[in-house]
Motif scaffolding. Sequence first.
Motif, short mmCIF file in Angstrom:
data_model
loop_
_atom_site.label_atom_id
_atom_site.label_comp_id
_atom_site.label_asym_id
_atom_site.label_seq_id
_atom_site.Cartn_x
_atom_site.Cartn_y
_atom_site.Cartn_z
N ASN A 256 50.10 26.77 64.77
CA ASN A 256 50.69 25.67 65.53
C ASN A 256 51.75 25.02 64.67
OD1 ASN A 256 49.38 23.40 63.93
ND2 ASN A 256 47.56 24.49 64.65
N PRO A 257 52.55 24.11 65.21
CA PRO A 257 53.63 23.49 64.41
C PRO A 257 53.15 22.76 63.17
CG PRO A 257 54.01 23.14 66.74
CD PRO A 257 52.65 23.74 66.63
N GLY A 258 51.85 22.52 63.02
CA GLY A 258 51.35 21.85 61.83
C GLY A 258 50.99 22.81 60.71
N CYS A 259 51.34 24.09 60.84
CA CYS A 259 51.03 25.08 59.81
C CYS A 259 52.32 25.64 59.23
CB CYS A 259 50.20 26.23 60.39
SG CYS A 259 48.59 25.76 61.03
N ALA A 260 52.30 25.95 57.96
CA ALA A 260 53.39 26.63 57.28
C ALA A 260 52.84 27.90 56.66
CB ALA A 260 54.03 25.75 56.21
N VAL A 261 53.63 28.97 56.70
CA VAL A 261 53.22 30.27 56.17
C VAL A 261 54.09 30.58 54.96
CG1 VAL A 261 52.96 32.74 56.65
CG2 VAL A 261 52.51 31.05 58.45
N VAL A 262 53.46 30.96 53.86
CA VAL A 262 54.15 31.30 52.62
C VAL A 262 53.76 32.72 52.24
CG1 VAL A 262 54.46 30.77 50.17
CG2 VAL A 262 54.25 28.91 51.83
N ILE A 263 54.76 33.57 51.96
CA ILE A 263 54.54 34.95 51.54
C ILE A 263 55.11 35.09 50.14
CG2 ILE A 263 54.92 37.37 52.09
CD1 ILE A 263 55.34 36.60 54.97
N PRO A 264 54.27 35.13 49.10
CA PRO A 264 54.78 35.17 47.72
C PRO A 264 55.47 36.48 47.35
CG PRO A 264 52.50 34.40 47.79
CD PRO A 264 52.81 34.98 49.12
N ALA A 265 55.13 37.59 48.01
CA ALA A 265 55.75 38.89 47.73
C ALA A 265 56.46 39.38 48.98
CB ALA A 265 54.71 39.90 47.25
N SER A 266 57.45 38.63 49.42
CA SER A 266 58.06 38.89 50.72
C SER A 266 59.02 40.07 50.73
CB SER A 266 58.82 37.64 51.19
OG SER A 266 59.88 37.32 50.29
N GLU A 267 59.33 40.67 49.57
CA GLU A 267 60.20 41.85 49.60
C GLU A 267 59.47 43.08 50.13
OE1 GLU A 267 58.34 41.81 45.47
OE2 GLU A 267 59.08 40.38 46.94
N ASN A 268 58.16 42.98 50.34
CA ASN A 268 57.39 44.08 50.91
C ASN A 268 57.75 44.22 52.39
OD1 ASN A 268 55.46 45.88 51.85
ND2 ASN A 268 53.82 45.01 50.61
N GLU B 226 60.17 37.80 45.52
CA GLU B 226 60.80 36.85 46.43
C GLU B 226 59.73 36.11 47.22
OE1 GLU B 226 63.40 39.06 48.88
OE2 GLU B 226 64.58 39.90 47.24
N MET B 227 59.95 34.83 47.46
CA MET B 227 59.01 34.02 48.22
C MET B 227 59.65 33.59 49.53
SD MET B 227 56.89 30.56 47.16
CE MET B 227 58.10 29.39 47.80
N TRP B 228 58.97 33.86 50.62
CA TRP B 228 59.44 33.54 51.97
C TRP B 228 58.55 32.46 52.55
CZ3 TRP B 228 57.41 33.48 56.85
CH2 TRP B 228 58.29 33.57 57.93
N TRP B 229 59.14 31.52 53.27
CA TRP B 229 58.33 30.49 53.92
C TRP B 229 58.87 30.23 55.32
CZ3 TRP B 229 60.55 25.29 54.27
CH2 TRP B 229 61.78 25.17 53.62
N GLY B 230 57.95 30.06 56.26
CA GLY B 230 58.31 29.86 57.66
C GLY B 230 57.19 29.15 58.39
N GLY B 231 57.30 29.15 59.72
CA GLY B 231 56.30 28.44 60.52
C GLY B 231 56.59 28.61 62.00
N ILE B 232 56.20 27.58 62.77
CA ILE B 232 56.38 27.57 64.22
C ILE B 232 57.37 26.47 64.57
CG2 ILE B 232 55.26 27.40 66.46
CD1 ILE B 232 54.34 29.78 64.92
N GLY B 233 58.64 26.82 64.72
CA GLY B 233 59.64 25.85 65.16
C GLY B 233 60.09 24.88 64.09
N TRP B 234 61.23 24.24 64.36
CA TRP B 234 61.85 23.30 63.44
C TRP B 234 61.55 21.84 63.79
CZ3 TRP B 234 64.42 24.37 59.00
CH2 TRP B 234 64.85 25.68 58.80
N SER B 235 60.72 21.58 64.78
CA SER B 235 60.57 20.21 65.27
C SER B 235 60.09 19.25 64.19
CB SER B 235 59.60 20.21 66.46
OG SER B 235 58.34 20.76 66.08
N LYS B 236 59.17 19.69 63.34
CA LYS B 236 58.63 18.80 62.30
C LYS B 236 59.73 18.37 61.33
CE LYS B 236 55.17 18.72 58.58
NZ LYS B 236 54.49 17.51 59.06
N PHE B 237 60.57 19.31 60.90
CA PHE B 237 61.61 18.98 59.92
C PHE B 237 62.77 18.22 60.56
CE2 PHE B 237 60.14 22.96 57.52
CZ PHE B 237 59.25 22.21 56.78
N LEU B 238 63.14 18.57 61.78
CA LEU B 238 64.25 17.88 62.43
C LEU B 238 63.93 16.41 62.68
CD1 LEU B 238 65.40 20.61 65.00
CD2 LEU B 238 66.53 19.93 62.89
#
Length: 494
Positions: free
Chosen positions: A73-85, A111-123
């Motif tokens: 949900n928009p309250g979760c963030a996903v971090v991938i520490p080895a995102s070049e895989n 490489e570290m990748w970070w994402g989530g569900i939508g930009w609403s929280k940051f905007l």
Amino acid sequence: MDLTDETHEDLDRLLRSGGIRLGPAQRGRLEWLVGQYGAPIFDGVGEGRRNGVIILKEPPSGAAAELFYRSLNPGCAVVIPASENPGFDFLKSKLTEFGTVGPCGAEGPHEMWWGGIGWSKFLTAADASSVRPRIVSCYPRGADATAAFALRHSLERFDLACHIEPIATQFGDRMLCFEKAEFMLRMWNKYREPLLFVDVDASLREAPLLPSYLGCDVALHKWNRWEMSARVLYLGRTARAEMLLRAWQQLAASYPAIWEGYLLDQAWSLTSSQVPLDTVWLPRSYHSLKGDLGAMRATILHDRQTTTLDLGPDPGFAGIARTARRAGRTGARDAFMVMTTKAETGNGIAVILRDVAASDAGAVAGDRGSRDRRLCRRLRRLRPAGAVAVRLAGRHRRRARGRRARAPPHPGDRTGPAHRQRFLRGPCVRPGGHDRPPPLPLTDINRCSRPSSCSPTPCNSSNRSPICSASTIATSPSARRCAHRTSAPSKRRC
């Protein structure tokens, strides 16, 4: 939000338990996410979590990725520490990509990748940002200045500092990439606040405070999720951002005929592979076109008609960079491993890694260093007269593993038993259904003792058949060798 000492200790303990190494820039971004979303966990399925940072160590399968995505949900963030895989690419395609942080040397080798569900929280939170960038723009001298006046008027409503000026161009009605890059470099040296370049034909509907709120080095938009656009470019006041800008300017000066987005892509890839560049991928609201469905909610609106076509003119570049850029990776379509050795070899050396699919991503990454060292030691022990001949039947590749046979020395080979060659003989099947006989040892072309029925011409690289060239993967330049088969004269392969 500042983290307490207890939170720092809990984060250190969590990373150590998972065997994750992060550099200072990557650790700083993870701590910022923990302050925004809450405590981190490993490989969680979500279970209806309302907040928190989920760290993925292993790429999920298709079904597992779908279930994982539905649990967020928009309250979760996903971090991938080895995102070049590339195994994470499918999950990334379903999530909203916020940004990437480049490798940090031995401390953070991935490489570290970070994402989530939508930009609403940051905007929503970006409106409270205390750091305000300076908006800069330029246009060809002698061109119509109506668009520049409209842009300046839209900036006055938000009380944003700006610098808009006409510049001299080689072509009167359009700017080249190196002219824009030199303008940006001049603005970088002139001002001390973060810079946000906006095309002169754009207008601002809201204050563009998202990049400065996220505290990144560079922020830009990827058109169609892969093509970097230079219409909006944010540069934070960091040494890494300056390194990207100077790399872009040097590439643009060296290749003035190449489109600006391609050069920006290459400058970003080069810089991210050398320093831990903290990059934010801006949402479509920062690159809206007239006619877009979300144009009314746009932050930056460009006076261009909406389209789904690529921005750049070269379709060949898309084939090279599209897959990697959609996944936020700096590499090309395939993953390569670069190693150095002191062995004297004239051609390339093929390295085959087996049982990779059966191992987890962390084990493969952790064993890579030791595997490289073992291989380099073997290459250093390789005799100058040595060569490796490998022939594997396509669909029988697995059956061919481990079937090694040590052939007797060739009568013309006077190097002795210590120089016998080893072969990996695969089940290459003739049309008649019988296996080919094992090849004889490789012999020096200067001492090539073939039967009289063979061609008297010495075997060399010029008259070698394609099959022979494909079989010999690595040969020494001091003594090239070829393999002769004891078949009928009409079917001999050199």
